[in-house]
Motif scaffolding. Structure first.
Motif, PDB file in Angstrom:
ATOM      1  N   PRO A  96       0.824  -1.192   0.000  1.00  0.00           N
ATOM      2  CA  PRO A  96       0.000   0.000   0.000  1.00  0.00           C
ATOM      3  C   PRO A  96       0.861   1.246   0.000  1.00  0.00           C
ATOM      4  CG  PRO A  96       0.003  -1.008   2.169  1.00  0.00           C
ATOM      5  CD  PRO A  96       0.683  -1.964   1.237  1.00  0.00           C
ATOM      6  N   ALA A  97       0.334   2.307  -0.571  1.00  0.00           N
ATOM      7  CA  ALA A  97       1.089   3.560  -0.646  1.00  0.00           C
ATOM      8  C   ALA A  97       1.245   4.163   0.726  1.00  0.00           C
ATOM      9  CB  ALA A  97       0.358   4.540  -1.568  1.00  0.00           C
ATOM     10  N   GLU A  98       2.329   4.934   0.897  1.00  0.00           N
ATOM     11  CA  GLU A  98       2.577   5.628   2.159  1.00  0.00           C
ATOM     12  C   GLU A  98       1.858   6.968   2.152  1.00  0.00           C
ATOM     13  OE1 GLU A  98       4.960   5.248   4.924  1.00  0.00           O
ATOM     14  OE2 GLU A  98       4.801   3.135   4.469  1.00  0.00           O
ATOM     15  N   SER A  99       1.264   7.316   3.257  1.00  0.00           N
ATOM     16  CA  SER A  99       0.650   8.636   3.377  1.00  0.00           C
ATOM     17  C   SER A  99       1.697   9.636   3.808  1.00  0.00           C
ATOM     18  CB  SER A  99      -0.485   8.603   4.404  1.00  0.00           C
ATOM     19  OG  SER A  99       0.038   8.462   5.697  1.00  0.00           O
ATOM     20  N   LYS A 100       1.349  10.895   3.818  1.00  0.00           N
ATOM     21  CA  LYS A 100       2.317  11.940   4.145  1.00  0.00           C
ATOM     22  C   LYS A 100       2.804  11.851   5.576  1.00  0.00           C
ATOM     23  CE  LYS A 100       0.717  15.373   0.780  1.00  0.00           C
ATOM     24  NZ  LYS A 100       0.148  16.735   0.600  1.00  0.00           N
ATOM     25  N   ASN A 101       2.002  11.316   6.472  1.00  0.00           N
ATOM     26  CA  ASN A 101       2.420  11.265   7.877  1.00  0.00           C
ATOM     27  C   ASN A 101       3.107   9.953   8.234  1.00  0.00           C
ATOM     28  OD1 ASN A 101       0.396   9.411   8.084  1.00  0.00           O
ATOM     29  ND2 ASN A 101      -0.886  10.584   9.497  1.00  0.00           N
ATOM     30  N   GLY A 102       3.435   9.141   7.210  1.00  0.00           N
ATOM     31  CA  GLY A 102       4.217   7.941   7.475  1.00  0.00           C
ATOM     32  C   GLY A 102       3.397   6.706   7.730  1.00  0.00           C
ATOM     33  N   THR A 103       2.058   6.810   7.743  1.00  0.00           N
ATOM     34  CA  THR A 103       1.234   5.626   7.945  1.00  0.00           C
ATOM     35  C   THR A 103       0.727   5.145   6.606  1.00  0.00           C
ATOM     36  OG1 THR A 103      -0.734   6.988   8.245  1.00  0.00           O
ATOM     37  CG2 THR A 103       0.499   6.395  10.215  1.00  0.00           C
ATOM     38  N   ALA A 104       0.312   3.896   6.538  1.00  0.00           N
ATOM     39  CA  ALA A 104      -0.163   3.342   5.273  1.00  0.00           C
ATOM     40  C   ALA A 104      -1.448   4.015   4.848  1.00  0.00           C
ATOM     41  CB  ALA A 104      -0.379   1.838   5.418  1.00  0.00           C
ATOM     42  N   VAL A 142      -4.695   5.886  17.212  1.00  0.00           N
ATOM     43  CA  VAL A 142      -4.058   4.981  18.162  1.00  0.00           C
ATOM     44  C   VAL A 142      -3.614   5.776  19.378  1.00  0.00           C
ATOM     45  CG1 VAL A 142      -2.061   3.491  18.569  1.00  0.00           C
ATOM     46  CG2 VAL A 142      -3.270   3.372  16.390  1.00  0.00           C
ATOM     47  N   GLU A 143      -3.891   5.249  20.552  1.00  0.00           N
ATOM     48  CA  GLU A 143      -3.488   5.916  21.794  1.00  0.00           C
ATOM     49  C   GLU A 143      -2.622   4.959  22.601  1.00  0.00           C
ATOM     50  OE1 GLU A 143      -5.672   8.365  25.419  1.00  0.00           O
ATOM     51  OE2 GLU A 143      -6.552   8.340  23.413  1.00  0.00           O
ATOM     52  N   TYR A 146       3.391  11.818  13.387  1.00  0.00           N
ATOM     53  CA  TYR A 146       2.348  10.799  13.268  1.00  0.00           C
ATOM     54  C   TYR A 146       1.107  11.281  14.016  1.00  0.00           C
ATOM     55  CZ  TYR A 146       6.413   7.983  12.007  1.00  0.00           C
ATOM     56  OH  TYR A 146       7.551   7.511  11.419  1.00  0.00           O
ATOM     57  N   PRO A 147       0.329  12.179  13.412  1.00  0.00           N
ATOM     58  CA  PRO A 147      -0.805  12.786  14.128  1.00  0.00           C
ATOM     59  C   PRO A 147      -1.905  11.812  14.504  1.00  0.00           C
ATOM     60  CG  PRO A 147      -0.770  13.466  11.816  1.00  0.00           C
ATOM     61  CD  PRO A 147       0.522  12.765  12.073  1.00  0.00           C
ATOM     62  N   ASN A 148      -1.904  10.625  13.922  1.00  0.00           N
ATOM     63  CA  ASN A 148      -2.916   9.628  14.296  1.00  0.00           C
ATOM     64  C   ASN A 148      -2.534   8.855  15.563  1.00  0.00           C
ATOM     65  OD1 ASN A 148      -0.818   8.400  12.653  1.00  0.00           O
ATOM     66  ND2 ASN A 148      -2.022   6.521  12.754  1.00  0.00           N
ATOM     67  N   ILE A 149      -1.310   9.076  16.071  1.00  0.00           N
ATOM     68  CA  ILE A 149      -0.855   8.362  17.271  1.00  0.00           C
ATOM     69  C   ILE A 149      -0.677   9.361  18.425  1.00  0.00           C
ATOM     70  CG2 ILE A 149       0.881   6.839  18.280  1.00  0.00           C
ATOM     71  CD1 ILE A 149       1.685   6.030  15.437  1.00  0.00           C
ATOM     72  N   LYS A 150      -1.343   9.093  19.521  1.00  0.00           N
ATOM     73  CA  LYS A 150      -1.216   9.933  20.714  1.00  0.00           C
ATOM     74  C   LYS A 150      -0.550   9.123  21.819  1.00  0.00           C
ATOM     75  CE  LYS A 150      -3.832  12.602  24.137  1.00  0.00           C
ATOM     76  NZ  LYS A 150      -2.802  13.680  24.133  1.00  0.00           N
ATOM     77  N   ILE A 151       0.392   9.750  22.509  1.00  0.00           N
ATOM     78  CA  ILE A 151       1.094   9.077  23.604  1.00  0.00           C
ATOM     79  C   ILE A 151       0.870   9.844  24.897  1.00  0.00           C
ATOM     80  CG2 ILE A 151       3.330   8.343  24.506  1.00  0.00           C
ATOM     81  CD1 ILE A 151       4.282   7.975  21.670  1.00  0.00           C
ATOM     82  N   PRO A 166       1.285  -2.977  19.151  1.00  0.00           N
ATOM     83  CA  PRO A 166       2.736  -3.204  19.219  1.00  0.00           C
ATOM     84  C   PRO A 166       3.507  -2.492  18.111  1.00  0.00           C
ATOM     85  CG  PRO A 166       1.598  -5.149  18.383  1.00  0.00           C
ATOM     86  CD  PRO A 166       0.538  -4.220  18.881  1.00  0.00           C
ATOM     87  N   LYS A 167       2.926  -2.410  16.915  1.00  0.00           N
ATOM     88  CA  LYS A 167       3.620  -1.768  15.802  1.00  0.00           C
ATOM     89  C   LYS A 167       3.868  -0.293  16.092  1.00  0.00           C
ATOM     90  CE  LYS A 167       3.187  -0.682  10.875  1.00  0.00           C
ATOM     91  NZ  LYS A 167       2.387  -0.869   9.644  1.00  0.00           N
ATOM     92  N   GLU A 168       2.850   0.392  16.586  1.00  0.00           N
ATOM     93  CA  GLU A 168       2.994   1.823  16.885  1.00  0.00           C
ATOM     94  C   GLU A 168       3.952   2.054  18.054  1.00  0.00           C
ATOM     95  OE1 GLU A 168      -0.583   1.306  14.468  1.00  0.00           O
ATOM     96  OE2 GLU A 168       0.164   0.290  16.260  1.00  0.00           O
ATOM     97  N   ALA A 169       3.936   1.124  19.024  1.00  0.00           N
ATOM     98  CA  ALA A 169       4.886   1.223  20.138  1.00  0.00           C
ATOM     99  C   ALA A 169       6.309   1.074  19.620  1.00  0.00           C
ATOM    100  CB  ALA A 169       4.584   0.159  21.187  1.00  0.00           C
TER     101      ALA A 169
END
Length: 438
Positions: A30-38, A46-47, A73-78, A331-334
Motif C-alpha cells: 500500500p502507498a505511504e501517506s504523508k504522515n508515514g502511515t499506510a 491509536v493511543e 504521526y498525528p494519528n498516534i497519541k502518547i 505493538p507496531k505503533e509502540a
C-alpha cells in the motif's frame, strides 16, 4: 456494440480482481501517506501510554520528544506517566498485576524480572522494519535480550563516577581529586575536606545503601552480587563494606546518621546539590540533572579502586531500556516510537545524553558535534570509564526486595541499632532468598 451478459460478467470479474489485488497480500504494498502511515490507515487513531522515571530534566526532554513524534504521526497519541525513581517499580508492579500496565515501559537492568512474569513483548519481529538497529553495537542490542528474544532497546550507557563540587574544593584549599585513589585514600581525602570546610560541611555523601556500589566494591575482590544463578559474594565482603563506611562516619569523612537520612540524594533532595557535601557518587547520565540543579560547577572522576592486585570493579552500565508491554494492543505503533526515540535526528538531539551515551554510533557522532560543555564531560568520562572497565554482571533477580533489605540494614548500622555481623548476615540471607525465589 451490444454487450452480452457473459461479456459483462467477465469485465466485472476482471475489475473486481484488480481491486482485490490492491488490498490483499501479494497484490503490491500500500502507498505511504504523508504522515508515514499506510494509506487507508492514516485515519486510524491509536493511543499509547508510556511510563518512565527520572528527574525533571528527563521529563521535559521526553515530553518534547513525544510532542515531536505526535506531529510526525498525528494519528498516534502518547500519554506520559512519569515520576521520580522512588515508588516507580511499586506502581509498575501493581499495574502489571492488575493487567493495566502502559504500552511503553522504561526499565533498567532488572528487565529479566519482567520477562519472567511474561510482562514484556519480544520485539524481534519489528527489527529492520519499525525499529532500525544497524548503527548500534551488537553488545548494546544484546544487552536487551534473553534466550534469543529481544525485550528492550538500550537508551544509553552509563558508568559510576565520583562527582565533586569544584567551588567547595577550592574553598577547602585542597587539590582536586584525580580519581587515582584507593578506598583508604578516598576516605582520608573526604576527612580532610570535612576538616578544611568547617562546621556544616562534609567531604562525601554516605553511599553505603547502594546495591550496585556494593557490587562494584565486591567485583574488586572477584566477587559479585549474582553469577551463574547464584549469589556471588559472601558475608565477609558485606561486613567489610559496612565496616568501611562505619569508619568513614567515625572519622567525619561522611555525615552523621540524622544528616544522611534527611536526604534521598536524588537531584531534588540532595546535600550535594545544596553544597553541604563535596563529593557524591552518580551515574554519568545524571551529570546534567545535578548540574542544572546547582550553581557550582561539577567535575567527575573515577571511583576508588581496590589497590594493587585488585580486580577492576567498574563496568559500562546499560542505563535504561524501552520495552513494550506484552499485552499492548498496538505493538507496531509502540515499536515506531522506540525507533523514533533512538534514531530520529531531532528527537535524539533533544534527549542528548540524559539517559546515557546513546547506543547508535550515528547519533553519538551527531551529539558530540553539538555537545554542550556538560555533555562533553559526559562523553569524556565514558571514554575514560571504558578504558577502566570490564564486562558487567547480570543484576540480581527480584532486586527490589534485596535493595530494601540493604537500605534497612545500612540505616540500622548507621544509627547503631544493629551490629555489622548481624546486618551482613541479613543482607546475605536476603540475596539468597531472592535468588532462590521461584
Amino acid at each position: 456494440m451490444k454487450k452480452t451478459r457473459k461479456g459483462t460478467a467477465l469485465i466485472t470479474f476482471v475489475a473486481l480482481t484488480a481491486m482485490l489485488s490492491a488490498c490483499t497480500p501479494g497484490g503490491g504494498a500500500p502507498a505511504e501517506s504523508k504522515n508515514g502511515t499506510a494509506a487507508g490507515g492514516a485515519d486510524k487513531k491509536v493511543e499509547l501510554r508510556m511510563t518512565w522515571w527520572g528527574a525533571q530534566a528527563r521529563h521535559d526532554a521526553t515530553l518534547k520528544v513525544i510532542e515531536l513524534f505526535e506531529k510526525k504521526y498525528p494519528n498516534i497519541k502518547i500519554n506520559g506517566e512519569y515520576m521520580g525513581s522512588d515508588g516507580y517499580f511499586d506502581k509498575l508492579n501493581t499495574q502489571i498485576a492488575g493487567g493495566n500496565a502502559p504500552d511503553l515501559i522504561q526499565l533498567g537492568n532488572n528487565y529479566p524480572d519482567y520477562v519472567a512474569r511474561g510482562a514484556l513483548l519480544d520485539i524481534n519481529p519489528y527489527i529492520g522494519k519499525e525499529i532500525h538497529i544497524e548503527n548500534f553495537d551488537k553488545s548494546n542490542i544484546d544487552s536487551g535480550g534473553m534466550d534469543g528474544k529481544l525485550y528492550g532497546i538500550i537508551l544509553g550507557s552509563n558508568a559510576y563516577g565520583i562527582a565533586y563540587n569544584t567551588e567547595l574544593i577550592k574553598k577547602s584549599g585542597l587539590k582536586p581529586p584525580s580519581g587515582q585513589w584507593t578506598w583508604e585514600e578516598y576516605g582520608k581525602y573526604a576527612q580532610d575536606l570535612t576538616k578544611a570546610l568547617g562546621k556544616g560541611y562534609y567531604g562525601a555523601v554516605d553511599e553505603s545503601k547502594l546495591p550496585l556500589y556494593l557490587n562494584y566494591f565486591a567485583r574488586q575482590s572477584n566477587k559479585t552480587l549474582y553469577k551463574d544463578g547464584k549469589v556471588g559474594l559472601d558475608k565477609d565482603v558485606i561486613a567489610y563494606w559496612f565496616t568501611m563506611w562505619d569508619n568513614y562516619r567515625k572519622a567525619g569523612s561522611t555525615p552523621p546518621a540524622e544528616f544522611t537520612t534527611a536526604y534521598t540524594e536524588a537531584p531534588e533532595n540532595s546535600s550535594f546539590v545544596e553544597g553541604k557535601t563535596a563529593m557524591h557518587l552518580i551515574w554519568s547520565n545524571q551529570l546534567n540533572a545535578y548540574q542544572k540543579a546547582m550553581k557550582d560547577e561539577i567535575q567527575v572522576v573515577l571511583p576508588p579502586t581496590g589497590g594493587s592486585g585488585a580486580q577492576q570493579g567498574l563496568w559500562l552500565q546499560p542505563s535504561q531500556f524501552m520495552s513494550v508491554n506484552a499485552k499492548t494492543k498496538n505493538p507496531k505503533e509502540a515499536a515506531m516510537f522506540i525507533d523514533f526515540m533512538v534514531n530520529d535526528p531531532e528527537a535524539t538531539m533533544v534527549l542528548g545524553s540524559e539517559r546515557g551515551v546513546p547506543g547508535s554510533s550515528k547519533v553519538r557522532e551527531a551529539l558530540k558535534a553539538k555537545a554542550t560543555p556538560v555533555d562533553k564531560k559526559v562523553y569524556d568520562y565514558i571514554d575514560l570509564a571504558a578504558k577502566n572497565s570490564r564486562t558487567p554482571d547480570r543484576e540480581i533477580p527480584n532486586g527490589k526486595e534485596f535493595e530494601t533489605t540493604l537500605i534497612n540494614m545500612s540505616q540500622k548500622v548507621l544509627f547503631g541499632k544493629e551490629t555489622i555481623p548481624n546486618a551482613s548476615q541479613e543482607v546475605l540471607s536476603a540475596a539468597e532468598k531472592v535468588v532462590n525465589k521461584k
